[in-house]
Design an enzyme around this catalytic site. Structure first.
Site, short mmCIF file in Angstrom:
data_model
loop_
_atom_site.label_atom_id
_atom_site.label_comp_id
_atom_site.label_asym_id
_atom_site.label_seq_id
_atom_site.Cartn_x
_atom_site.Cartn_y
_atom_site.Cartn_z
CD GLU A 151 38.83 51.74 41.86
OE1 GLU A 151 39.12 52.80 41.09
OE2 GLU A 151 39.72 50.57 41.69
CG HIS A 196 44.33 57.41 41.15
ND1 HIS A 196 43.45 57.08 42.00
CD2 HIS A 196 44.79 56.34 40.47
CE1 HIS A 196 43.25 55.91 42.06
NE2 HIS A 196 44.04 55.37 40.94
CG ASP A 197 41.69 56.06 38.37
OD1 ASP A 197 42.91 55.98 37.78
OD2 ASP A 197 41.60 55.08 38.94
CG ASP A 209 43.05 49.25 41.75
OD1 ASP A 209 42.42 50.39 41.65
OD2 ASP A 209 43.12 48.32 40.85
CG ASP A 237 45.77 51.91 46.05
OD1 ASP A 237 44.90 51.12 45.99
OD2 ASP A 237 45.46 52.98 45.64
#
Length: 588
Positions: free
Chosen positions: A283, A356-357, A224, A111
């Site tokens: 993302e 995870h979100d 991210d 990430d």
């Protein structure tokens, strides 16, 4: 930065088709597997589950942040990009994990969180030390708003901040620093100050760090909120809806003025000329199909694919996750179909139900009660057989469900805790009202520990878990599924194997069928010599797919995937039982 692709790079790009037939598995380390009994998942725990991942059949592991961090946002607030937080392990253990994945034919994607750092990162510590520090301009510092200075408004209250932007985690997007008398920008937590990518020193430092990781052997990055890194430098006020405390700064930082330039520069400085297959995933909240076609066009050399959020906002009023509404299947088909069409000629899709979100897929899009297993399987087949690279979020392959949190003290997510405080303190909502709104879509639904077996704490830890394990772990767990040919896990193996073995899944054209049917999701994948027909029933009642094409059922097609066991004497049909999926294949 060169504008013309070299012969070597063109050849390199031409060979980068591997990710089209690959499946990515996301690990949220804190909740995956705990090896030392401290209640928090760690790298050693992941190493102990590599054979499990190999059996599932995935090709890539995406690891949510394990860097040094104060853990204000569970690791997305990084204080040292080149070290591992002791709660997860150390660099040597990360190297061991990397070697274990590579020896099993899997890749590791890290990430990359470079829109912001932790406020404890040395760069920010220097930046806030004085107005004339060389790193002051590495972050977004601004004086109080002219005419609304500290003599008329307290720091941190609406009015004194440089603009009206709100943070994604509630409250203003600005934090006052008393030592220097200025505010710094944080689009997320106040402990996550935004980096100023206008400064070439910031970009050079980020690229140097990325190269350090690639040289260490990692196979790429999931980036991210990477489309937030370019901001309109004047930082104007954003539109402010009636009844809202803060404005929306999105128009001035979502896919900002220099975003394509920055990503092309990143490619040139980090990825160009490397002789191994890498993966770059951006993302990008708020990205449009048209934007994504540019970001993922191989000739532009930006990213391989983007994570878009359009389909996971369809069950929210006005995109507000705390105002959930019923999802219409026609809206889902319209959204996903538009992305399939928009990236058909150039570019590539990321395919996901959860991460995870996001809330648990089977609870959100399926039926986590009577038809949990059937709907989990149906969702897997429908998603993975679209055109794009599918992502499996940990536990999704087991049909893990949302958690019933009883009180605000049961939650751990900063987004939830901040919203609860703001809604009960400033917006006049009761505790019960806020808890009811939080339940369906909160991020902690996805962060309860992976359920490995029916023992205490689901086999996740021998200690006290950092967040409670879902009580249904005694029936929904890996130990009960890995060797059961009828399990959700085994069905995921079949879906993944189909992508690996049949080129039509990776490379076939996509055609949406029955766009107005509110219950049946139907589409066709096709190459010149073969076609797949996918039919999924998104309801708990029997349905019939109204496809007027008898050639599929007249002996020319084979049923290659289904989530119901075949019955004696069953005749191929387009009739679908509750949450049934059927996948037909035929040569043409």
């Amino acid at each position: 930065m060169t504008t013309q692709e070299t012969e070597a790079e063109a050849a390199y790009r031409a060979g980068r088709e591997w990710f089209k037939s690959a499946v990515v598995y996301q690990i949220y380390p804190r909740s995956f597997a705990d090896s030392d009994g401290d209640g928090i998942g760690d790298l050693r725990g992941i190493i102990g589950k590599l054979d499990y991942l190999q059996k599932l059949g995935v090709d890539v592991v995406w690891l949510s942040p394990v860097y040094r961090s104060p853990q204000d946002d569970n690791g997305y607030d990084i204080s040292d990009y080149r070290d591992i937080d002791p709660v997860f392990g150390d660099l040597e253990t990360l190297d061991e994990l990397l070697a274990g994945l590579h020896s099993r034919g899997m890749k590791l994607v890290m990430d990359l969180v470079v829109n912001h750092t932790s406020d404890e990162h040395p760069w920010f510590v220097e930046s806030r030390s004085s107005k004339d520090n060389p790193k002051r301009d590495w972050y977004w510092w601004r004086p109080p708003r002219e005419g609304h200075g500290l003599e008329t408004a307290e720091p941190g209250t609406p009015g004194a901040e440089p603009n009206n932007w709100g943070s994604a985690f509630s409250g203003p997007a600005w934090e006052y620093d008393a030592e220097t008398g200025e505010y710094y920008l944080h689009l997320f937590s106040r402990k996550q100050p935004d980096l100023n990518w206008e400064n070439p020193g910031v970009r050079a430092a980020v690229y140097d760090m990325m190269n350090w990781w690639l040289d260490r052997g990692v196979d790429g990055f999931r980036m991210d909120v990477i489309n937030f890194i370019s901001k309109e430098q004047s930082l104007p006020d954003g539109p402010q809806a009636e009844g809202m405390l803060y404005g929306d700064g999105g128009p001035y930082f979502i896919c900002g003025p220099r975003i394509h330039e920055f990503l092309q520069e990143m490619h040139q400085e980090v990825f160009a000329g490397r002789d191994k297959d890498l993966l770059t995933v951006g993302e990008m909240p708020g990205v449009t199909v048209e934007d994504a076609a540019l970001f993922t066009d191989p000739g532009r050399r930006e990213v391989d694919m983007v994570f878009q959020f359009e389909h996971v906002a369809l069950d929210q009023e006005g995109g507000n996750k705390w105002r959930p509404k019923k999802l219409l299947l026609t809206d889902l088909k319209k959204s996903l179909g538009r992305w399939q069409e928009g990236l058909a000629e150039s570019g590539w899709n990321s395919l996901y139900w959860g991460n995870h979100d996001q809330a648990r897929a089977v609870s959100r899009f399926g039926d986590d009660g009577q038809y949990r297993e059937l709907s989990a399987k149906m969702l897997a087949a429908v998603l993975h057989l679209h055109r794009g690279t599918p992502y499996v979020y940990q536990g999704e392959e087991l049909g893990m469900t949302n958690m019933a949190f009883g009180a605000i003290s049961d939650y751990r997510d900063i987004e939830v805790l901040n919203h609860h405080r703001e809604a009960t303190t400033h917006l006049g909502h009761t505790d019960a009202e806020v808890l009811a709104a939080l339940a369906p879509l909160n991020r902690d639904n996805a962060r309860t520990p992976v359920q490995w077996d029916a023992s205490r704490h689901g086999g996740f830890t021998t200690g006290a878990p950092w967040i409670a394990v879902n009580p249904n772990a005694n029936t929904i767990n890996a130990a009960a599924q890995v060797d059961d040919p009828g399990s959700v896990f085994s069905f995921y193996r079949k879906v993944i194997a189909l992508r690996h073995s049949d080129p039509v899944v990776a490379y076939g054209d996509f055609s949406m069928l029955l766009p107005d049917d509110e219950h049946v999701y139907a589409f066709r994948r096709s190459l010149p010599d073969v076609e797949l027909l996918v039919l999924g029933n998104f309801s708990g009642s029997k349905r019939t797919a109204g496809i007027d094409d008898g050639t599929w059922l007249n002996g020319g097609a084979e049923l290659v995937l289904a989530n119901y066991a075949p019955e004696a004497g069953e005749v191929p049909s387009f009739d679908l039982r509750p949450w049934e999926v059927k996948v037909f294949r035929r040569n043409v």
